[in-house]
Every structure is written in C-alpha cells, then in structure tokens.
Scaffold this motif. Structure first.
Motif, PDB file in Angstrom:
ATOM      1  N   LYS A 140       0.849  -1.196   0.000  1.00  0.00           N
ATOM      2  CA  LYS A 140       0.000   0.000   0.000  1.00  0.00           C
ATOM      3  C   LYS A 140       0.877   1.236   0.000  1.00  0.00           C
ATOM      4  CE  LYS A 140      -2.432   1.295   3.732  1.00  0.00           C
ATOM      5  NZ  LYS A 140      -3.533   1.335   4.730  1.00  0.00           N
ATOM      6  N   ILE A 141       0.577   2.177  -0.909  1.00  0.00           N
ATOM      7  CA  ILE A 141       1.343   3.419  -0.898  1.00  0.00           C
ATOM      8  C   ILE A 141       0.389   4.613  -0.853  1.00  0.00           C
ATOM      9  CG2 ILE A 141       3.113   2.269  -2.289  1.00  0.00           C
ATOM     10  CD1 ILE A 141       2.583   4.250  -4.501  1.00  0.00           C
ATOM     11  N   ASN A 142       0.790   5.619  -0.101  1.00  0.00           N
ATOM     12  CA  ASN A 142       0.043   6.869  -0.007  1.00  0.00           C
ATOM     13  C   ASN A 142       0.833   7.926  -0.770  1.00  0.00           C
ATOM     14  OD1 ASN A 142      -0.951   9.444   0.815  1.00  0.00           O
ATOM     15  ND2 ASN A 142      -1.865   8.506   2.634  1.00  0.00           N
ATOM     16  N   GLN A 147       4.189   7.560   1.903  1.00  0.00           N
ATOM     17  CA  GLN A 147       4.452   6.438   2.802  1.00  0.00           C
ATOM     18  C   GLN A 147       4.170   5.125   2.087  1.00  0.00           C
ATOM     19  OE1 GLN A 147       1.821   8.308   5.893  1.00  0.00           O
ATOM     20  NE2 GLN A 147       3.293   7.351   7.301  1.00  0.00           N
ATOM     21  N   TRP A 149       3.628   0.790   2.888  1.00  0.00           N
ATOM     22  CA  TRP A 149       3.473  -0.296   3.853  1.00  0.00           C
ATOM     23  C   TRP A 149       3.460  -1.631   3.117  1.00  0.00           C
ATOM     24  CZ3 TRP A 149       0.654   4.151   3.849  1.00  0.00           C
ATOM     25  CH2 TRP A 149       0.687   4.952   5.001  1.00  0.00           C
ATOM     26  N   LYS A 152       1.192  -4.641   7.594  1.00  0.00           N
ATOM     27  CA  LYS A 152       1.050  -3.586   8.604  1.00  0.00           C
ATOM     28  C   LYS A 152       2.371  -2.879   8.898  1.00  0.00           C
ATOM     29  CE  LYS A 152      -2.909  -5.740  10.886  1.00  0.00           C
ATOM     30  NZ  LYS A 152      -3.461  -6.292  12.152  1.00  0.00           N
ATOM     31  N   LYS A 153       3.423  -3.326   8.218  1.00  0.00           N
ATOM     32  CA  LYS A 153       4.752  -2.763   8.471  1.00  0.00           C
ATOM     33  C   LYS A 153       5.057  -1.623   7.501  1.00  0.00           C
ATOM     34  CE  LYS A 153       9.666  -4.008   8.453  1.00  0.00           C
ATOM     35  NZ  LYS A 153      10.649  -5.043   8.062  1.00  0.00           N
ATOM     36  N   GLU A 154       5.420  -0.468   8.059  1.00  0.00           N
ATOM     37  CA  GLU A 154       5.796   0.656   7.211  1.00  0.00           C
ATOM     38  C   GLU A 154       7.225   0.479   6.719  1.00  0.00           C
ATOM     39  OE1 GLU A 154       5.891   5.550   7.066  1.00  0.00           O
ATOM     40  OE2 GLU A 154       5.112   4.539   8.848  1.00  0.00           O
ATOM     41  N   ARG A 156      10.536   2.263   4.751  1.00  0.00           N
ATOM     42  CA  ARG A 156      11.145   3.561   4.466  1.00  0.00           C
ATOM     43  C   ARG A 156      11.860   3.531   3.120  1.00  0.00           C
ATOM     44  NH1 ARG A 156       9.036   7.308   8.021  1.00  0.00           N
ATOM     45  NH2 ARG A 156       8.893   6.400  10.095  1.00  0.00           N
TER      46      ARG A 156
END
Length: 228
Positions: A140-142, A147, A149, A152-154, A156
């Motif tokens: 998932k990217i915002n 950001q 993920w 559930k892990k972000e 970097r």
C-alpha cells in the motif's frame, strides 16, 4: 470557491423565488426556462446542484435528468406539481437525489439543498482521499504522504525509490523501459550504460519483497524493463 446552483423551471416566478432564497444564503444561481437551455448551460459551466422541474415543455424533467446522469454526478432535486407516489418514484428512478411536490416551503427546499450539498462534498472529499491510496496485494502506498506499507509494516524508501515505485504502481501491468523510468524520475536524458535504475530497483525489492530474488511485486521483463 463559491457554490453555484442551476434552477430549471418554466415558471419564472418560481425560478426567481428559489433564486432569492438561495442567494440570501450566499449561493450563486443560474436560471434556465426549460431543459434544453439547461443542457446547453451544463456544457459551458460547472454547477454543484440542479433544481429541476418535471413538467416542462420541449423536454420533461425525467428525460432531462436521465441525460444529465449520463455524464454528471452532482445532486439533482426534482420539483413537480404532482404529489402521487408513482411520480416521486419515477423521478428518483431517473437519477434524482430528492423530490419535492409543489407548492413547497422555500425554507424546506433550502434545507434539502444544503443537505445534498454536504453529502456531495463529503463524497467528493472521500473520493479524492481514496485516489491518494494505492493498494496492490499487501503493498500500500500513499502518494500524498509518500508512505509505503507491506502488510502492517511501514517501509522507508528514499525519495527516488518512492518515485520509481509510484511510477510503476500507477502504470500497473505496463512494462516500463529502464530509459523511460530514468527520464521520468530523474528528468534527464538516459545513457545506455547507466545502471542507476537497476540499482534502485534492487534496493526497493530488498525493502518490499519477502524474497527479493523471487519478487512478487516488481517483475523484470528481460530485454524490455520492469512492471508491477
């Protein structure tokens, strides 16, 4: 940006009455005396809501509503001298969001207009927010907050790594050549011997793939480039 409403009714007194009440609320209005004039205005201007009479010459409100709904999604409130349930059902089935029988209380109409505008603006805000979130499997990217993920892990990513990933995600299923990726992200001409993109792809895979040697997100298309 101010709100603008189109009032469509063959009765000039009713158009003017509605216009006065709306403009007292700080809402801009435009009037059309029939549906054909309204459709022409819709091609030229953007409106936030339409108040549409059913019984009109040339083209009735039901047909007009169906034509408007072919391309536009703003709220439509229908007005009619008829109050039978079947007329209300027909109006709503044609794509209207609300229905009021004449004679109506102008203050109630204003309340319904405000309710429809709130709902429409909230829907649009949610739709805009949704556009900034892209999900592919557990990835998932915002694009607004930049950001990423996995589950559930972000994760970097560096700015360039994020730019490459966003480019690939937005072109899901399309193979992008190394030169196209480089020129889109670095905004410079690509040199054939440059392995910058490959190095960045390797680093992205190390961060988002469970097994970087057998990636499930960023696939290599040999001799062509990369794709999601």
């Amino acid at each position: 940006m101010s709100t603008k409403i189109l009032i469509v009714d063959d009765d000039k007194e009713i158009r003017n009455l509605i216009s006065v009440y709306l403009e007292n609320e700080g809402i801009q209005t435009k009037q059309a005396e029939d549906a054909l004039e309204a459709l022409k205005l819709l091609d030229k201007e953007v409106f936030d809501l339409i108040i549409l009479d059913i019984m009109m010459p040339k083209m009735d409100g039901i047909e007009a509503c169906m034509k408007i709904r072919e391309e536009r999604h703003m709220p439509i409130i229908m007005l009619s001298a008829k109050s039978e349930d079947m007329d209300k059902i027909q109006g709503l089935a044609s794509g209207a969001d609300d229905y009021m029988a004449k004679p109506f209380n102008p203050l109630e109409l204003i309340a319904r207009v405000k309710s429809q505008l709130r709902r429409y603006k909230r829907y649009n805000a949610e739709a805009d927010n949704d556009k900034s979130i892209i999900e592919i499997g557990d990835l998932k990217i915002n694009t607004d907050t930049r950001q990423v993920w996995v589950g559930k892990k972000e994760v970097r990513l560096t700015p360039k790594e994020f730019d490459i990933l966003e480019l690939l995600v937005r072109n899901k299923g399309i193979v992008l050549s190394v030169s196209k990726i480089y020129e889109a992200v670095w905004k410079e001409d690509f040199f054939k011997s440059d392995n910058t993109v490959m190095v960045h792809i390797t680093k992205i895979r190390e961060k988002i793939e469970e097994d970087p040697k057998h990636p499930i997100y960023i696939k290599t298309v040999w001799g062509v480039g990369y794709k999601i």
